[in-house]
Each structure stands twice: as structure tokens, then as C-alpha cells.
Design an enzyme around this catalytic site. Structure first.
Site, PDB file in Angstrom:
ATOM      1  N   ALA A  17      33.729  69.683 117.455  1.00  0.00           N
ATOM      2  CA  ALA A  17      34.165  71.070 117.660  1.00  0.00           C
ATOM      3  C   ALA A  17      32.972  71.970 117.968  1.00  0.00           C
ATOM      4  CB  ALA A  17      34.891  71.579 116.417  1.00  0.00           C
ATOM      5  N   PRO A  18      33.159  72.965 118.836  1.00  0.00           N
ATOM      6  CA  PRO A  18      32.075  73.908 119.116  1.00  0.00           C
ATOM      7  C   PRO A  18      31.655  74.647 117.846  1.00  0.00           C
ATOM      8  CG  PRO A  18      33.898  74.157 120.679  1.00  0.00           C
ATOM      9  CD  PRO A  18      34.382  73.263 119.586  1.00  0.00           C
ATOM     10  N   ASP A  21      45.196  79.190 106.828  1.00  0.00           N
ATOM     11  CA  ASP A  21      45.940  78.159 106.120  1.00  0.00           C
ATOM     12  C   ASP A  21      45.457  76.788 106.585  1.00  0.00           C
ATOM     13  OD1 ASP A  21      47.790  76.992 104.440  1.00  0.00           O
ATOM     14  OD2 ASP A  21      49.490  77.287 105.780  1.00  0.00           O
TER      15      ASP A  21
END
Length: 577
Positions: A314-315, A370
Site C-alpha cells: 500500500a502507498p 471501522d
């Protein structure tokens, strides 16, 4: 046991779960009317754990008959078919399927988790067990007139508490609607109101959800109801803007407490009002987070089937506790706890698990994302970029099972993907920078109001949502605000420096707010904006006062809609309407 007996036992377990779940929720209207906020908080927490307890009860009974993790293939194929028959006219069929999945997955090995034995795809797909109309009432102003119709809508909700000035509130409501939704101005005999029968409760608020149908189309709306200082009720605001409605039902807020007989019909109605929301998000928002996971997983499988892409890192800045990866065109991130943490993280895996659970059970106040929690997630190795696969082997050795074709992740969290704040600021205009740094300060303050200390407040641990809202998503250092010690930086004398001594000493929970800009906002431009907009956050007094407020039960209500839409606020700003 024969297949019908097993199927009936599982559906009986679900029936008990749903009945008790609704009984728990039914406590909320009286608690709201009598301002017993601790009861609402207790209900919210108990509903989150209730599902797992009922599944465990059913599994315990079944294990008396099935001690092996090996599936009797012929038997369980028939059990599923018998269960499908029981769902034909069941008003909560989709939730009952999820309950079945949960029971089966606790009984048997994950190699059997396919559509032959569980509901990977729904047996009631593309159908609604009950029509949407089962969850709402329609009102026709042509019969009684506009104002009497609105009065009837409010009265039918039956809040069990008197309004302070309902006639005045209705006048404000009409004026607000005219201002906010000018395209729906029609004579009263050319419109219809559809109103969900049950109000949505959360924290200290209740919400009436509905829509106006007219010749110009459909106008969704939410009416917010609060308590007047004298203990009676008041209408606080009208929300008609789609973005604001989505934020009220957003993934960074606590689940709503709402009674429903037909959840699929309720979700279908909400989806018509907020089409940008997924089925998973809407089920989550009304407290059916286990079925929300089911709907999410189906969407995840559908995405994989129709998109040829690989999981990648992920970036953002790599985390010291979590390995985070994503699919480029899928708007979620996957987080797995690493085997070893950096030295600056003096805690272990169990602490991280407990802190994520703390946030799950807490009021997330619109500022904490969440998380969906999964076990034994199977991913084809061919769908994982080589660099990520090597990191998995290096960082997650005890958290994965690898064979020739698959990686099985024993435990992971999934969150909605948002742009890390530090990355967002790299390309932000001056106006955007000022806005998000201001909102970053508000995010911290709102978390303090509900007794949450975020711990690591680095910008990389916050993100910017598609609605340009700053949201916190890294919970490994989260603690209760009241457990911390907020101190002023001691003054160091020249004598201390000459002697090589420092008056600054740290206990584990000591926090020095003056260092916020030193370590978090190192960029002079960002530091200047923050100091101008939120100078109080740099003083221990502010944090200490927030602690005292919580200890004295002085809770500040955090509104999920703009202050300038509150009817009382409008009166203050513009005079009486």
C-alpha cells in the site's frame, strides 16, 4: 443426526441470536427518552459481542456430534440444501446464511470453505425476502395537508417523550427544507413522504430517515432529534445533502441502533437514498457487522474475478507494527500484524489485538475507521506481487501458511482505503493544506471528547477520505485519555546543561503536548497553520481539562452534520426564524 435435524438446530441458534439481538436493541428507545446514556453505550458494546456468543453456543451443541474437522461430504451437502429450504420465506434469510457460515467455519477446516458447504454466494441472490415497503410507512399530504402530515410522521415515531415545541420545530423544518431542496417545491397534493418506521439511535441522538417523492424525483432526508436542556425533545437539524447523509452513515462512526424485522428491506431502502454506499457498508452501519463482512467478502471475490491485478504494498510510509497491502483498483487496505515490532513499540501482538478491539467497541465519533476482521483468508500466490510476497515471508512467517499455489493469512484487518495525510499534503494547494490541517486538529479534539488518546499522532497515521475528512486509522498505540499523564516541558537551566543533566524524565504514559509540533509537524508551514488554528492542543492544560470533563461525566456531543445546519445555531446567528 440427519440433515434436517442439523439444519433445524442451526436455524434455531440463529433464531435465538436474532431474537435476543432485537430484545437488546429494544432497550434503546426508553434509554433515549430518559437520557440513560450509559444504557445506550452498554447496548452498543453488547451487540458487538453478542453474535460470537450465540455462534459459540450452537457450535458447542454440534461438537457433541462432530468431533472431527473432517467433513462428511454427503451429509453436509444435504444439510445445506435442507437449510436453504428453511430460508424460503425467512425475513432475515441473508443473516441466517451468514450465521450458518460462522457455525460451519468453526466446526471444520478452511479447505472446506467453498460453495458446496457454505454460502460463498447467497441462495437468495437478487431477491428481497420482504418488499422494501415492509420497513416504511407512506404519508400523503393531499389527505390531511402538509403540516398535519409532518406532525403525524413525528407522532408515529413514538419517542415516548414530549417535544418542547413541536409546532415551532415543524415550522423550522419546513423552512429548512425549502432552503435546502429548492427543486422539490411542489403543492402538497403533488408529493408523498416515505418514512422508515423505526428511528436510528446513536449516542445522544435519534434520526428519522425518509424521502419525499414528487414529480421532480426523489429527495432523501434525515431529521436529527436531540434533547432540549429542559429534558424534552427538539428537532435539531434537517440533512438533505447526499454527502452529509453518507457521513452520518459513515464507516468512521459507531453503529446505529435500530429495530428491524426485515434487514434486507431496510438496507435496500437506505441504498436507494445513498446509492454510493455498498451493501456491506449499510449492513455494518445498522449493527449487522458480521453480515457486512459476508457482503464485503462477496464483493471482494467479484472484484478479483473481474480484474486481473495483483496485491501490492500500500502507498505510504511502511508501518512498524502492520504490513499493509492493497489491490490497486479495490478501495480497501489489508493489514496483518508483523512478527516483530520496531524497538520504539514496547508491546506485543496481544496488545495490538486488544487496542483494535477497544476501537471496535468504542464511539468512533466519525474520526476512526471501522475494521473488518478475518481469519484464514486464502490468496493465490500468482495474485501477489513478488516484492510483497517476499515481505510476507520475511515479516509474517508465523501468520501465514504457504503451499505451492496459495498463501493462507491466519488473521487480518481490512479498512477502507483513504489517502495518508502526509501523502495528501505533498500535492495539496494552500487552501487544501489549511483545511486538512485544521481538520486534523478537530479530529484529535473529537477523539479526546470520547476518552480516546490516539498515541502516535504522526500525519502518516491519519488519512483524508473522499469527502476530505481527516480520519485516524492506526490503533496500535491507542489508549484511554484518562490513563495518560499530560505534562509541561520542564525548563532546563544552564547549570543542568553544564552538569550533563536534564530535568526531562519519562514515565510510560507521560505526554508533553508542547512536543506535538516538534515531532509531528516538522514542516514550518504546517506548524504555523496548526499553531494558529489549534494553539490550545500544544498546552497540557487543554488535555488535562479534557480528562477532568470525562472523569466528571461532562461529555461533549460531536455532531455528524455541520453546526450551521442546527436550528438553534441558526437562531443564534440570524435571529428567530
Amino acid at each position: 443426526m440427519d440433515p434436517q435435524e442439523i439444519a433445524f438446530l442451526i436455524i434455531s441458534g440463529f433464531r435465538k441470536h436474532y431474537s435476543l439481538f432485537q430484545d437488546i436493541t429494544a432497550q434503546v428507545p426508553h434509554a433515549f427518552a430518559t437520557q440513560q446514556w450509559h444504557v445506550i453505550e452498554k447496548v452498543n458494546k453488547s451487540r458487538i459481542s453478542h453474535y460470537d456468543e450465540r455462534v459459540a453456543d450452537t457450535v458447542k451443541i454440534l461438537r457433541l456430534h462432530f468431533n472431527s474437522s473432517q467433513v462428511n461430504i454427503a451429509l453436509w451437502f444435504k444439510v445445506k440444501q435442507a437449510y436453504i429450504e428453511l430460508l424460503t420465506f425467512h425475513p432475515q434469510a441473508e443473516l441466517a446464511e451468514t450465521f450458518y457460515n460462522s457455525v460451519f467455519c468453526q466446526l471444520f477446516h478452511h479447505s472446506y470453505f467453498n460453495n458446496n458447504f457454505i454460502f460463498v454466494t447467497s441462495s437468495i441472490e437478487d431477491t428481497t425476502t420482504l418488499p422494501v415497503e415492509a420497513e416504511y410507512r407512506s404519508y400523503f399530504p393531499v389527505v390531511d395537508g402538509l403540516k398535519p402530515t409532518i406532525y403525524k410522521i413525528i407522532s408515529n415515531i413514538n419517542f415516548a417523550c414530549e417535544f418542547n415545541d413541536l409546532e415551532g420545530d415543524i415550522r423550522l423544518l419546513q423552512k429548512a427544507f425549502i432552503k435546502q431542496a429548492p427543486d422539490t417545491h411542489h403543492q402538497h397534493f403533488k408529493m408523498r413522504f416515505d418514512i422508515l418506521k423505526s428511528p436510528f439511535y446513536r449516542n445522544k441522538s435519534a434520526y428519522i430517515v425518509g424521502r419525499v417523492i414528487s414529480s421532480s424525483g426523489t429527495q432523501p432526508f434525515i431529521i436529527a432529534v436531540l434533547h432540549h436542556p429542559n429534558g424534552k425533545l427538539k428537532i435539531d437539524a434537517l440533512v438533505t445533502n447526499g454527502t452529509q447523509m453518507s457521513l452520518i452513515f459513515g464507516f468512521a462512526r459507531a453503529y446505529f441502533l435500530v429495530e428491524t424485522h426485515a434487514p434486507s428491506a431496510l438496507v435496500s431502502f437506505l441504498n436507494q437514498l445513498m446509492p454510493s454506499k455498498t451493501q456491506a457498508e449499510l449492513y455494518n452501519s445498522i449493527g449487522f457487522h458480521k453480515h457486512g463482512k459476508t457482503e464485503f467478502y462477496r464483493a471482494f471475490l467479484h472484484h478479483q474475478k473481474h480484474n486481473e491485478e495483483q496485491f501490492c504494498i500500500a502507498p505510504g510510509t511502511p508501518g512498524m507494527v502492520m504490513l499493509v497491502f492493497t489491490l490497486p483498483t479495490f478501495p480497501y487496505v489489508f493489514k496483518v500484524i508483523k512478527e516483530h515490532f520496531a524497538e520504539s513499540k514496547p508491546f506485543g501482538r496481544n496488545t495490538v489485538l486488544a487496542r483494535y478491539q477497544l476501537v471496535k467497541n468504542h464511539d468512533r465519533v466519525g474520526r476512526m475507521a471501522d475494521t473488518l476482521e478475518y481469519s484464514n483468508v486464502v490468496i493465490k500466490k500468482s495474485q501477489i506481487e513478488p516484492q510483497l510476497l517476499e515481505l510476507m515471508r520475511e515479516k509474517l512467517s508465523n501468520s501465514i501458511i504457504e503451499d505451492s499455489d496459495f498463501i493462507v493469512i491466519k488473521h487480518l484487518y481490512i479498512e477502507r482505503r483513504i489517502t495518508p495525510l502526509n501523502l495528501y499534503l505533498q500535492n495539496a494547494t494552500d487552501e487544501e493544506t489549511e483545511y486538512v490541517i485544521d481538520d486534523y486538529g478537530h479530529a484529535i479534539k473529537e477523539m479526546l471528547h470520547v476518552n480516546i488518546f490516539p498515541g502516535d499522532m504522526l500525519l502518516k497515521n491519519f488519512g483524508v477520505s473522499r469527502h476530505k475528512r481527516v480520519i485516524f486509522y492506526d490503533y496500535d498505540e491507542v489508549q484511554y485519555l484518562t490513563e495518560m499523564n499530560f505534562k509541561a516541558l520542564p525548563k532546563t537551566s544552564l547549570n543542568d546543561l553544564y552538569c550533563g543533566e536534564s530535568a526531562l524524565s519519562f514515565a510510560p504514559n507521560d505526554v508533553f503536548p508542547e512536543q506535538l509540533c516538534t515531532f509531528v509537524l516538522t514542516n514550518p508551514k504546517l506548524k504555523a497553520i496548526f499553531e494558529r488554528l489549534h494553539p490550545e492542543l500544544l498546552t497540557p492544560d487543554y488535555w488535562q481539562q479534557a480528562q477532568r470533563d470525562i472523569q466528571q461525566h461532562k461529555t461533549k456531543h460531536v455532531f455528524p452534520y455541520p453546526q450551521n445546519q442546527r436550528f438553534g445555531q441558526q437562531n443564534k446567528n440570524k435571529g428567530s426564524l
